[in-house]
Design a protein around this motif. Structure first.
Motif, PDB file in Angstrom:
ATOM      1  N   SER A 182     -22.655  -2.595  11.061  1.00 49.17           N
ATOM      2  CA  SER A 182     -22.597  -1.360  11.848  1.00 49.17           C
ATOM      3  C   SER A 182     -21.523  -1.457  12.910  1.00 49.17           C
ATOM      4  O   SER A 182     -21.104  -2.537  13.302  1.00 49.17           O
ATOM      5  CB  SER A 182     -23.950  -1.098  12.522  1.00 49.17           C
TER       6      SER A 182
ATOM      7  N   ILE B 137     -20.442   0.672  16.752  1.00 46.13           N
ATOM      8  CA  ILE B 137     -20.962   1.582  17.765  1.00 46.13           C
ATOM      9  C   ILE B 137     -19.939   2.685  17.977  1.00 46.13           C
ATOM     10  O   ILE B 137     -18.776   2.411  18.282  1.00 46.13           O
ATOM     11  CB  ILE B 137     -21.245   0.842  19.092  1.00 46.13           C
ATOM     12  N   SER B 138     -20.354   3.920  17.818  1.00 48.06           N
ATOM     13  CA  SER B 138     -19.455   5.057  17.995  1.00 48.06           C
ATOM     14  C   SER B 138     -19.217   5.283  19.492  1.00 48.06           C
ATOM     15  O   SER B 138     -19.952   4.756  20.336  1.00 48.06           O
ATOM     16  CB  SER B 138     -20.050   6.308  17.348  1.00 48.06           C
TER      17      SER B 138
ATOM     18  N   ASN C 134     -20.026   7.595  21.351  1.00 50.05           N
ATOM     19  CA  ASN C 134     -21.200   8.142  22.052  1.00 50.05           C
ATOM     20  C   ASN C 134     -22.347   7.140  22.156  1.00 50.05           C
ATOM     21  O   ASN C 134     -23.438   7.481  22.590  1.00 50.05           O
ATOM     22  CB  ASN C 134     -21.664   9.440  21.381  1.00 50.05           C
ATOM     23  N   GLY C 135     -22.096   5.880  21.730  1.00 54.93           N
ATOM     24  CA  GLY C 135     -23.100   4.826  21.873  1.00 54.93           C
ATOM     25  C   GLY C 135     -24.058   4.684  20.719  1.00 54.93           C
ATOM     26  O   GLY C 135     -24.967   3.854  20.769  1.00 54.93           O
ATOM     27  N   GLN C 136     -23.884   5.467  19.669  1.00 55.30           N
ATOM     28  CA  GLN C 136     -24.782   5.401  18.527  1.00 55.30           C
ATOM     29  C   GLN C 136     -24.256   4.450  17.461  1.00 55.30           C
ATOM     30  O   GLN C 136     -23.068   4.458  17.153  1.00 55.30           O
ATOM     31  CB  GLN C 136     -24.953   6.793  17.912  1.00 55.30           C
ATOM     32  N   PRO C 137     -25.136   3.609  16.879  1.00 51.16           N
ATOM     33  CA  PRO C 137     -24.690   2.753  15.777  1.00 51.16           C
ATOM     34  C   PRO C 137     -24.488   3.584  14.518  1.00 51.16           C
ATOM     35  O   PRO C 137     -25.230   4.541  14.265  1.00 51.16           O
ATOM     36  CB  PRO C 137     -25.849   1.773  15.613  1.00 51.16           C
ATOM     37  N   GLU C 138     -23.466   3.226  13.741  1.00 54.28           N
ATOM     38  CA  GLU C 138     -23.233   3.888  12.462  1.00 54.28           C
ATOM     39  C   GLU C 138     -22.832   2.831  11.452  1.00 54.28           C
ATOM     40  O   GLU C 138     -22.165   1.854  11.791  1.00 54.28           O
ATOM     41  CB  GLU C 138     -22.168   4.978  12.591  1.00 54.28           C
TER      42      GLU C 138
END
Length: 195
Positions: A5, A7-8, A10-14
């Motif tokens: 993964s 981290i985008s 905006n702080g979200q894992p993708e």
């Protein structure tokens, strides 16, 4: 299958890539990624979009890799990697290998009790290795890329609990001043050492 993964903003894992069972991860100067993958028993090269370009190593000195773990890239674009297999103190079958920038793979060191974390000194003259089962940090002087001198014990870090007979050290990194940061799983903390 396990993935890698990122981290985008905006702080979200993708999810960035799926390789099977990834362990070590490093980025080469050209922006491509080197991943060790236990399920494929290989060192993989991925592009910036997370797709496998090639297998950099599946064998070393004629033998198939067992369970490659951590990786670290040197200034020459070569990759050191740990292949602990299923090493234990009583069965120290762990090995270190090197893939040169031109794709040649060679054995660097052997008879290690689960080599795991890897790091290079800031000047690239030493390779540091966590020997997990012995709770030791090892140091190897680098003679030339892919060739090291005898192992030296830099430090031994004791377990916090007396009932844990197996090792509890894992990851390792080095800052630009040469200090080593070692993940101590048993104590749930990071140990900081001078080299």
């Amino acid at each position: 299958r396990l993935g890698i993964s990122r981290i985008s903003p905006n702080g979200q894992p993708e999810l960035w890539a799926r390789t099977g069972a990834p362990r070590g991860h490093a980025i080469l100067a050209d922006g491509t990624h080197v991943i060790s993958d236990v399920s494929q028993r290989a060192i993989l090269k991925l592009n910036q979009q997370g797709y496998v370009i090639e297998k950099l190593a599946v064998k070393s000195d004629g033998y198939f890799l067992r369970a490659p773990h951590d990786v670290v890239v040197d200034a020459e674009g070569g990759v050191y990697f740990a292949d602990p297999g299923y090493a234990r103190i009583r069965n120290p079958i762990g090995q270190l290998h090197y893939v040169s920038a031109n794709g040649k793979v060679n054995l660097v060191a052997q008879k290690l009790a689960f080599p795991e974390g890897l790091a290079l000194s800031p000047d690239g003259s030493r390779l540091y290795v966590v020997e997990s089962q012995t709770n030791q940090i090892l140091s190897f002087d680098i003679m030339t890329p892919g060739r090291v001198g005898p192992k030296k014990v830099l430090a031994t870090i004791k377990n916090e609990s007396s009932d844990n007979s197996e090792g509890s050290l894992a990851g390792l990194c080095v800052d630009d001043r040469g200090r080593l940061y070692v993940a101590h799983q048993d104590a749930t903390r990071i140990e900081v050492l001078d080299s």
